[in-house]
Design an enzyme around this catalytic site. Structure first.
Site, PDB file in Angstrom:
ATOM      1  N   TRP A 110       0.312   9.966   5.713  1.00  0.00           N
ATOM      2  CA  TRP A 110      -0.088   8.651   5.908  1.00  0.00           C
ATOM      3  C   TRP A 110       1.013   7.821   6.518  1.00  0.00           C
ATOM      4  CZ3 TRP A 110      -4.271   5.184   5.451  1.00  0.00           C
ATOM      5  CH2 TRP A 110      -3.986   3.812   5.378  1.00  0.00           C
ATOM      6  N   ASN A 157       1.841   3.513   7.189  1.00  0.00           N
ATOM      7  CA  ASN A 157       1.586   2.166   7.464  1.00  0.00           C
ATOM      8  C   ASN A 157       2.506   1.401   8.005  1.00  0.00           C
ATOM      9  OD1 ASN A 157       1.351   2.299   4.319  1.00  0.00           O
ATOM     10  ND2 ASN A 157       1.314   0.116   4.776  1.00  0.00           N
ATOM     11  N   ASP A 158       3.172   0.423   7.582  1.00  0.00           N
ATOM     12  CA  ASP A 158       3.930  -0.631   8.217  1.00  0.00           C
ATOM     13  C   ASP A 158       5.272  -0.085   8.819  1.00  0.00           C
ATOM     14  OD1 ASP A 158       2.079  -2.128   6.584  1.00  0.00           O
ATOM     15  OD2 ASP A 158       3.532  -3.039   5.404  1.00  0.00           O
ATOM     16  N   GLN A 190       6.096   2.941   5.984  1.00  0.00           N
ATOM     17  CA  GLN A 190       5.541   3.046   4.935  1.00  0.00           C
ATOM     18  C   GLN A 190       4.833   4.615   5.135  1.00  0.00           C
ATOM     19  OE1 GLN A 190       4.745   0.373   1.884  1.00  0.00           O
ATOM     20  NE2 GLN A 190       6.941   0.920   2.680  1.00  0.00           N
ATOM     21  N   SER A 214       6.998  -2.406   1.615  1.00  0.00           N
ATOM     22  CA  SER A 214       7.704  -2.831   2.914  1.00  0.00           C
ATOM     23  C   SER A 214       9.028  -3.618   2.733  1.00  0.00           C
ATOM     24  CB  SER A 214       6.617  -3.567   3.560  1.00  0.00           C
ATOM     25  OG  SER A 214       5.793  -2.583   4.285  1.00  0.00           O
ATOM     26  N   ARG A 253       6.211 -10.371  -1.869  1.00  0.00           N
ATOM     27  CA  ARG A 253       6.326  -8.815  -1.313  1.00  0.00           C
ATOM     28  C   ARG A 253       6.933  -8.985   0.208  1.00  0.00           C
ATOM     29  NH1 ARG A 253       0.891  -7.981  -2.332  1.00  0.00           N
ATOM     30  NH2 ARG A 253      -0.223  -7.677  -0.516  1.00  0.00           N
ATOM     31  N   ASP A 254       7.351  -7.742   0.678  1.00  0.00           N
ATOM     32  CA  ASP A 254       7.983  -7.635   2.060  1.00  0.00           C
ATOM     33  C   ASP A 254       9.002  -8.650   2.384  1.00  0.00           C
ATOM     34  OD1 ASP A 254       5.621  -5.993   1.877  1.00  0.00           O
ATOM     35  OD2 ASP A 254       4.307  -7.443   2.948  1.00  0.00           O
ATOM     36  N   GLU A 295       1.358 -11.147   4.244  1.00  0.00           N
ATOM     37  CA  GLU A 295       1.934 -10.181   4.178  1.00  0.00           C
ATOM     38  C   GLU A 295       3.006 -10.031   5.336  1.00  0.00           C
ATOM     39  OE1 GLU A 295      -0.801  -6.802   1.897  1.00  0.00           O
ATOM     40  OE2 GLU A 295      -1.051  -7.014   4.146  1.00  0.00           O
TER      41      GLU A 295
END
Ligand code: FRU
Length: 483
Positions: free
Chosen positions: A40, A42-43, A59, A104, A163-164, A222
């Site tokens: 997988w 993601n970001d 990610q 992230s 977050r992030d 986010e």
């Protein structure tokens, strides 16, 4: 000294490197865009340019093509086109505290030590953690005193969202914006630090009246980014709503070191659930480059069965024109082009093929001009009968992108996307890479993920309903596979 000299994390994860060729058994797997070697993605995370090479982290779940407590995957590129897999940089661990994953974050050069600032999750709590890279960023050491930051108790944070972190150098200080939820609505906080370890809360990035001017459906902002562009500042926020990770928005405004004051807001992408969680960096040449996560649209079971999920967008360069954010594909991507086709001007009625370009990895740039037809546009011929339709309704002032009934499992969730248009001539720049459609319209973006049930010869067709339409300065190419 903080932390151990050697990076931690499962050895097998770290050993899994080399520039893995992505299996070609899945016809929907992009050949030019970055996808994870397996599992997988993601970001985008931790973008940084060092010695002429751009490092991109992401990610990652190496264990399955489904979200799981995130690792940080790592790739590096000297040309923004070809990416080399590097060892996994960060893995979730019970101690220091991030067994819920290394979520992230960003990267900075702290006086010669590349440091990533990320969200470490443990027991559901989102905190800020640090890790330090070696010279070529292949080995990472987590800060022994992680976490360095916890959500403040006194600003009304909800949903546990904190977050992030996005950090940049501001005079003698480091400045950070971080996404939160306040009263169940997306927001951002501003912090400052001298040493990346001790963070002082300055306050909400926007004052309440300013935030109130821009209602949205988000419960959390986010992956916020704040950066200067031209003579203004831009704030990016990705809208996490109860329904979905929806899309990012961009605010243009001014930043005085304490507060951001907005003057406008726009969507960064007009697809739903298409392009998300963008991260930007300033490159050595001063350009502001942006990458985003292209979310999948097919059913989770199909993603698991395929063994991979998620792709990174092509890099896009950001500029401001008359106060509006403009995107263009980074010119480096021209290196992928082959078999050029150029047509100065073309007028058509009904349907007309664009000769000379076929395949499922292609690029077309043109100016689409309104004619007598009420609707006109382009069809991406995934299958002989056509497929993804980019259709402009000139009278209604709307562009629609439609990938109907294309899912292999019938579970394509968001197949129709629409955006307003204001002109009778549109600059279109289209990239097709199997299940990816990245479209720029006058510098605005619409990203979608078609999964054609049948794959024919590919190519592009023009259409006009009940009249004529034309295009100028047509240029098209096939795109070489990178993987
Ligand atoms: C955005 C996001 C971030 C979070 C990460 C976890 O897609 O939800 O807010 O840090 O993904 O993988």
């Amino acid at each position: 000294m903080d932390g151990d000299p050697a990076p931690r994390g499962p050895r097998s994860e770290r050993a899994a490197t080399g520039s893995a060729r992505r299996p070609r058994s899945d016809p929907h797997r992009p050949r030019c865009h970055l996808t994870p070697p397996h599992g997988w993605l993601n970001d985008p995370n931790g973008l940084i340019e060092l010695d002429g090479r751009v490092h991109l982290f992401y990610q990652h779940n190496p264990h399955a093509a489904a979200w799981g407590p995130p690792f940080w995957g790592h790739v590096v590129s000297a040309d923004l086109v070809h990416w080399q897999d590097r060892p996994i940089a960060l893995a979730p661990e019970a101690s220091p505290p991030d067994d819920g994953g290394c979520w992230s974050g960003c990267a900075v050069d702290d006086d010669g030590t590349v440091t990533v600032i990320y969200t470490g999750v443990q027991g559901g709590e989102q905190t800020t953690c640090l890790a330090f890279g070696d010279a070529d960023l292949d080995r990472w050491r987590k800060h022994a005193a992680n976490p360095v930051q916890r959500a403040p108790a006194d600003v009304g944070i909800t949903q546990g969202s904190f977050r992030d972190p996005f950090v940049w150098r501001d005079g003698d200080d480091w400045a950070m914006v971080i996404g939160v939820s306040i009263a169940d609505r997306g927001d951002a906080l501003l912090y400052r630090s001298r040493d990346l370890r001790d963070w002082r809360l300055v306050g909400p990035l926007l004052d309440l009246a300013d935030r109130d001017r821009w209602p949205d459906e988000s419960h959390t902002w986010e992956c916020v980014n704040l950066f200067p562009l031209g003579d203004r500042w831009v704030l990016l926020a990705s809208l996490a709503t109860d329904r979905a990770l929806a899309w990012p928005v961009a605010f243009v405004g001014d930043f005085d070191g304490t507060r951001f004051r907005s003057s406008s807001r726009q969507r960064v992408d007009w697809g739903f659930h298409g392009f998300y969680a963008p991260l930007t960096m300033r490159d050595a040449g001063g350009r502001r480059l942006m990458w985003g996560w292209l979310q999948e649209q097919r059913h989770g079971d199909d993603q698991r069965a395929a063994g991979w999920s998620g792709a990174m967008s092509f890099p896009r360069e950001l500029t401001l024109e008359e106060g509006r954010l403009r995107q263009r594909f980074a010119p480096e991507l021209r290196a992928l082009r082959e078999t050029p086709v150029r047509i100065g001007e073309l007028t058509w009625t009904g349907r007309q093929r664009l000769d000379g370009i076929d395949g499922h990895q292609l690029e077309v740039a043109l100016e689409l001009v309104r004619g007598t037809a009420r609707r006109s546009g382009l069809i991406v011929r995934h299958a002989p009968e056509g497929a993804t339709r980019i259709e402009v309704d000139w009278q209604a002032g709307q562009l629609e992108l439609d990938c109907p009934g294309l899912s292999v499992d019938g579970a394509l969730r968001w197949s129709r996307h629409a955006m307003p248009i204001e002109r009778d001539r549109l600059d279109l720049h289209l990239i097709v890479d199997r299940s990816i459609v990245e479209l720029l319209i006058d510098g605005r973006s619409l990203t979608a993920r078609p999964y054609p049930a049948r794959m024919g010869a590919g190519g592009i067709e023009f259409f006009a309903d009940g009249g004529d339409a034309s295009a100028r300065a047509i240029e098209g190419w096939r795109l070489r596979a990178c993987w």
